[in-house]
Design a protein around this motif. Structure first.
Motif, PDB file in Angstrom:
ATOM      1  N   ASP A  27      46.407  49.595  53.847  1.00 37.63           N
ATOM      2  CA  ASP A  27      45.962  48.444  53.062  1.00 37.63           C
ATOM      3  C   ASP A  27      45.311  48.858  51.749  1.00 37.63           C
ATOM      4  O   ASP A  27      45.180  48.041  50.840  1.00 37.63           O
ATOM      5  N   MET A  28      44.928  50.131  51.620  1.00 31.78           N
ATOM      6  CA  MET A  28      44.318  50.595  50.378  1.00 31.78           C
ATOM      7  C   MET A  28      45.315  50.664  49.233  1.00 31.78           C
ATOM      8  O   MET A  28      44.920  50.690  48.066  1.00 31.78           O
ATOM      9  N   LEU A  29      46.618  50.725  49.544  1.00 32.33           N
ATOM     10  CA  LEU A  29      47.617  50.735  48.486  1.00 32.33           C
ATOM     11  C   LEU A  29      48.572  49.546  48.580  1.00 32.33           C
ATOM     12  O   LEU A  29      49.646  49.544  47.981  1.00 32.33           O
ATOM     13  N   GLY A  30      48.159  48.522  49.324  1.00 35.51           N
ATOM     14  CA  GLY A  30      49.003  47.353  49.524  1.00 35.51           C
ATOM     15  C   GLY A  30      48.880  46.321  48.423  1.00 35.51           C
ATOM     16  O   GLY A  30      48.016  46.392  47.541  1.00 35.51           O
ATOM     17  N   PHE A  31      49.740  45.316  48.496  1.00 37.77           N
ATOM     18  CA  PHE A  31      49.785  44.261  47.474  1.00 37.77           C
ATOM     19  C   PHE A  31      48.497  43.450  47.444  1.00 37.77           C
ATOM     20  O   PHE A  31      48.032  43.051  46.371  1.00 37.77           O
ATOM     21  N   GLU A  32      47.916  43.197  48.613  1.00 39.67           N
ATOM     22  CA  GLU A  32      46.721  42.348  48.660  1.00 39.67           C
ATOM     23  C   GLU A  32      45.586  42.938  47.833  1.00 39.67           C
ATOM     24  O   GLU A  32      44.900  42.223  47.094  1.00 39.67           O
ATOM     25  N   ARG A  33      45.403  44.252  47.900  1.00 43.59           N
ATOM     26  CA  ARG A  33      44.340  44.876  47.118  1.00 43.59           C
ATOM     27  C   ARG A  33      44.661  44.821  45.628  1.00 43.59           C
ATOM     28  O   ARG A  33      43.765  44.650  44.807  1.00 43.59           O
ATOM     29  N   SER A  34      45.927  44.938  45.272  1.00 45.01           N
ATOM     30  CA  SER A  34      46.315  44.809  43.865  1.00 45.01           C
ATOM     31  C   SER A  34      46.043  43.395  43.360  1.00 45.01           C
ATOM     32  O   SER A  34      45.563  43.204  42.234  1.00 45.01           O
ATOM     33  N   ALA A  35      46.359  42.400  44.185  1.00 42.39           N
ATOM     34  CA  ALA A  35      46.118  41.010  43.792  1.00 42.39           C
ATOM     35  C   ALA A  35      44.624  40.736  43.664  1.00 42.39           C
ATOM     36  O   ALA A  35      44.193  40.004  42.759  1.00 42.39           O
ATOM     37  N   GLU A  36      43.836  41.321  44.546  1.00 43.49           N
ATOM     38  CA  GLU A  36      42.394  41.092  44.496  1.00 43.49           C
ATOM     39  C   GLU A  36      41.778  41.618  43.208  1.00 43.49           C
ATOM     40  O   GLU A  36      40.895  40.984  42.628  1.00 43.49           O
ATOM     41  N   VAL A  37      42.225  42.772  42.738  1.00 39.54           N
ATOM     42  CA  VAL A  37      41.633  43.333  41.524  1.00 39.54           C
ATOM     43  C   VAL A  37      41.993  42.479  40.312  1.00 39.54           C
ATOM     44  O   VAL A  37      41.219  42.378  39.357  1.00 39.54           O
ATOM     45  N   VAL A  38      43.166  41.830  40.351  1.00 33.10           N
ATOM     46  CA  VAL A  38      43.522  40.895  39.283  1.00 33.10           C
ATOM     47  C   VAL A  38      42.563  39.703  39.302  1.00 33.10           C
ATOM     48  O   VAL A  38      42.105  39.235  38.247  1.00 33.10           O
ATOM     49  N   MET A  39      42.251  39.202  40.493  1.00 37.77           N
ATOM     50  CA  MET A  39      41.305  38.085  40.617  1.00 37.77           C
ATOM     51  C   MET A  39      39.920  38.466  40.115  1.00 37.77           C
ATOM     52  O   MET A  39      39.255  37.682  39.431  1.00 37.77           O
ATOM     53  N   MET A  40      39.472  39.672  40.450  1.00 40.04           N
ATOM     54  CA  MET A  40      38.142  40.115  40.027  1.00 40.04           C
ATOM     55  C   MET A  40      38.010  40.127  38.512  1.00 40.04           C
ATOM     56  O   MET A  40      37.008  39.648  37.957  1.00 40.04           O
ATOM     57  N   THR A  41      39.011  40.672  37.839  1.00 40.83           N
ATOM     58  CA  THR A  41      38.937  40.735  36.382  1.00 40.83           C
ATOM     59  C   THR A  41      39.029  39.343  35.769  1.00 40.83           C
ATOM     60  O   THR A  41      38.400  39.080  34.743  1.00 40.83           O
ATOM     61  N   ALA A  42      39.798  38.453  36.404  1.00 38.30           N
ATOM     62  CA  ALA A  42      39.888  37.082  35.896  1.00 38.30           C
ATOM     63  C   ALA A  42      38.553  36.365  36.043  1.00 38.30           C
ATOM     64  O   ALA A  42      38.118  35.642  35.136  1.00 38.30           O
ATOM     65  N   ILE A  43      37.894  36.544  37.176  1.00 36.14           N
ATOM     66  CA  ILE A  43      36.590  35.904  37.391  1.00 36.14           C
ATOM     67  C   ILE A  43      35.541  36.474  36.436  1.00 36.14           C
ATOM     68  O   ILE A  43      34.725  35.749  35.881  1.00 36.14           O
ATOM     69  N   GLY A  44      35.572  37.790  36.246  1.00 33.74           N
ATOM     70  CA  GLY A  44      34.570  38.417  35.389  1.00 33.74           C
ATOM     71  C   GLY A  44      34.829  38.235  33.910  1.00 33.74           C
ATOM     72  O   GLY A  44      33.886  38.106  33.122  1.00 33.74           O
ATOM     73  N   GLY A  45      36.089  38.225  33.525  1.00 31.18           N
ATOM     74  CA  GLY A  45      36.435  38.099  32.108  1.00 31.18           C
ATOM     75  C   GLY A  45      37.116  39.365  31.618  1.00 31.18           C
ATOM     76  O   GLY A  45      36.450  40.387  31.417  1.00 31.18           O
ATOM     77  N   THR A  46      38.422  39.307  31.443  1.00 31.70           N
ATOM     78  CA  THR A  46      39.162  40.489  31.042  1.00 31.70           C
ATOM     79  C   THR A  46      38.699  40.974  29.673  1.00 31.70           C
ATOM     80  O   THR A  46      38.433  40.183  28.775  1.00 31.70           O
ATOM     81  N   GLY A  47      38.618  42.283  29.536  1.00 36.60           N
ATOM     82  CA  GLY A  47      38.196  42.875  28.277  1.00 36.60           C
ATOM     83  C   GLY A  47      36.704  43.071  28.151  1.00 36.60           C
ATOM     84  O   GLY A  47      36.240  43.633  27.159  1.00 36.60           O
ATOM     85  N   SER A  48      35.940  42.652  29.141  1.00 37.50           N
ATOM     86  CA  SER A  48      34.487  42.807  29.111  1.00 37.50           C
ATOM     87  C   SER A  48      34.063  43.735  30.246  1.00 37.50           C
ATOM     88  O   SER A  48      34.241  43.397  31.423  1.00 37.50           O
ATOM     89  N   ILE A  49      33.508  44.868  29.914  1.00 37.95           N
ATOM     90  CA  ILE A  49      33.096  45.828  30.950  1.00 37.95           C
ATOM     91  C   ILE A  49      32.011  45.235  31.850  1.00 37.95           C
ATOM     92  O   ILE A  49      32.152  45.241  33.079  1.00 37.95           O
ATOM     93  N   PRO A  50      30.904  44.715  31.297  1.00 34.15           N
ATOM     94  CA  PRO A  50      29.896  44.107  32.185  1.00 34.15           C
ATOM     95  C   PRO A  50      30.444  42.914  32.952  1.00 34.15           C
ATOM     96  O   PRO A  50      30.110  42.708  34.125  1.00 34.15           O
ATOM     97  N   GLY A  51      31.298  42.103  32.295  1.00 33.59           N
ATOM     98  CA  GLY A  51      31.860  40.936  32.963  1.00 33.59           C
ATOM     99  C   GLY A  51      32.720  41.311  34.150  1.00 33.59           C
ATOM    100  O   GLY A  51      32.649  40.679  35.213  1.00 33.59           O
ATOM    101  N   VAL A  52      33.527  42.346  33.996  1.00 29.34           N
ATOM    102  CA  VAL A  52      34.389  42.793  35.093  1.00 29.34           C
ATOM    103  C   VAL A  52      33.558  43.299  36.255  1.00 29.34           C
ATOM    104  O   VAL A  52      33.879  43.034  37.423  1.00 29.34           O
ATOM    105  N   ILE A  53      32.488  44.021  35.973  1.00 26.70           N
ATOM    106  CA  ILE A  53      31.614  44.501  37.044  1.00 26.70           C
ATOM    107  C   ILE A  53      30.985  43.328  37.782  1.00 26.70           C
ATOM    108  O   ILE A  53      30.914  43.308  39.023  1.00 26.70           O
TER     109      ILE A  53
END
Length: 317
Positions: free
Chosen positions: A236-262
Motif C-alpha cells: 500500500d506504500m506504493l499503491g494508487f490510494e497513497r498517490s491520490a491522498e497526496v494530491v488531496m493534501m496539496t489541494a487542501i493546503g494550497g499548491t505552490g505553498s510550502i507552509p500550506g502543503v505542510i
C-alpha cells in the motif's frame, strides 16, 4: 504564504508547533511522527505539481521504493538509518530518472495516464516479486539500528519523532532553496506558460525531468523514514490510494505553498485518523465531504485563507 515565504518566519513556526505537539501529546507521538512523514511526502509532490506543473497519480511509487530499499537493506544486514536513508534517496531518484523521459512529454492528461500506469505496473511487480518484497504480506523481518550508532528507536516513539522532524526540516530547506533559485523561477515559468518558455529557449524538458528526479528522491526519503520508524514495508506504500491522498493534501493546503502543503498534509492525516477511529466503515465519506467543502470554500487551499479573509473584511467595511 507562498513558496518564497521568508524562511525565518515559516520554518521556526513549523518546528515550534511540532515541539509543542511533542510536549502536549506525549501519548500520540506515533501519530505526530506519521504526520511529519506525510508532510515530507507532500512537499516532494508539491515540488512537481505546485512549482513545475507536473501532475502525477503515481508519486507513491517512489515513496514505496524508498520504504522497500530500507527493508531489503535491513534484511541484508545494513541497518544504519542514515545510510539506508541515503540509499533510498539514490534508488528512488534513479528510478524517477528512468521514468522521467516518458512523463515529461505530452500534456496533463497524458501525464495522468502515464503516471497512473506506472503506479499500477510497479504495484503488480512488487506483488509478484514475493521473494523480495513479501508480496501482500509486506516485509517486517528486518532490523533498524540506532541513528549514528547512538539513538535507538524506542517504543514510545521519541526518537522517531525527532528523526522524522529532522528529515522534514531537511526536505523543507531543499524545496525552499530549489524554488527560490533561478531554476525555481524557470519552473514557475514552465508551470504558467510552457509555450512561452519554449519560445525564449529554455530547456523545458530538461528542467521538468530534473524536477521529477528531485521529487522522486525526496519521496523515497519519506518512505524510508516510515519504514524505519514502523519497521514495516508493504504494497500500500506504493499503491494508487497513497498517490491520490497526496494530491488531496496539496489541494487542501494550497499548491505552490510550502507552509500550506505542510498544513494540508497535517490536517488530512489527523482527520483520517480521527474519522477512521470514529467510524471505521464510513470514514471515507467524511474525507470526501471535507475535500468537496475545501474546493468550494477555499479554492486556493489553506494557504489562500489569509487573502480570502482580507477580501471579506474589506467588503464588510
Amino acid at each position: 504564504m507562498t513558496a518564497s515565504c521568508p524562511l525565518h518566519l515559516a520554518l521556526p513556526s513549523l518546528v515550534g508547533a511540532a515541539l509543542a505537539a511533542y510536549l502536549l501529546f506525549p501519548d500520540h507521538l506515533g501519530l505526530i511522527a506519521s504526520i511529519l512523514i506525510v508532510a515530507t511526502f507532500a512537499l516532494s509532490y508539491d515540488l512537481l505539481q505546485g512549482h513545475a506543473g507536473i501532475v502525477s497519480l503515481g508519486h507513491a511509487v517512489f515513496f514505496g521504493i524508498g520504504a522497500y530499499t530500507v527493508a531489503v537493506l535491513g534484511g541484508a544486514g545494513i541497518t544504519e538509518p542514515l545510510a539506508t536513508l541515503l540509499a533510498a534517496l539514490a534508488v528512488s531518484g534513479a528510478l524517477a530518472g528512468l521514468v522521467a523521459r516518458i512523463v515529461v512529454v505530452g500534456n496533463d492528461f497524458t501525464r495522468l495516464l502515464v503516471t497512473l500506469g506506472v503506479c499500477f505496473l510497479f504495484h503488480e511487480i512488487a506483488n509478484q516479486m514475493h521473494w523480495l518484497t513479501g508480496g501482500a504480506d509486506g516485509l517486517s523481518a528486518f532490523t533498524v539500528g540506532p541513528i549514528a550508532g547512538l539513538f535507538a528507536f524506542d517504543f514510545r516513539g521519541r526518537t522517531a519523532f525527532f528523526y522524522a522532524l529532522a528529515v522534514l526540516v531537511l526536505v523543507y530547506l531543499a524545496v525552499w532553496r530549489i524554488t527560490t533559485s533561478p531554476f525555481g523561477l524557470a519552473l514557475r515559468g514552465i508551470r504558467e506558460n510552457t509555450r512561452r518558455m519554449h519560445a525564449v529557449g529554455a530547456p523545458v524538458a530538461r528542467h521538468m525531468a530534473a524536477t521529477y528526479v528531485l521529487a522522486g528522491g525526496m519521496a523515497g526519503m519519506a518512505g524510508a523514514v516510515l519504514a524505519q520508524t514502523s519497521n514495516f514495508a508493504s504494497l500500500d506504500m506504493l499503491g494508487f490510494e497513497r498517490s491520490a491522498e497526496v494530491v488531496m493534501m496539496t489541494a487542501i493546503g494550497g499548491t505552490g505553498s510550502i507552509p500550506g502543503v505542510i498544513l494540508g498534509a497535517s490536517l488530512f492525516t489527523w482527520l483520517k485518523d480521527a474519522l477512521s477511529a470514529f467510524s471505521p466503515k464510513y470514514w471515507h465519506l467524511g474525507i470526501g465531504l471535507v475535500l468537496m467543502a475545501s474546493v468550494f470554500v477555499l479554492p486556493d487551499g489553506l494557504a489562500g485563507l489569509p487573502a480570502r479573509l482580507g477580501r471579506l473584511m474589506r467588503r464588510a467595511s
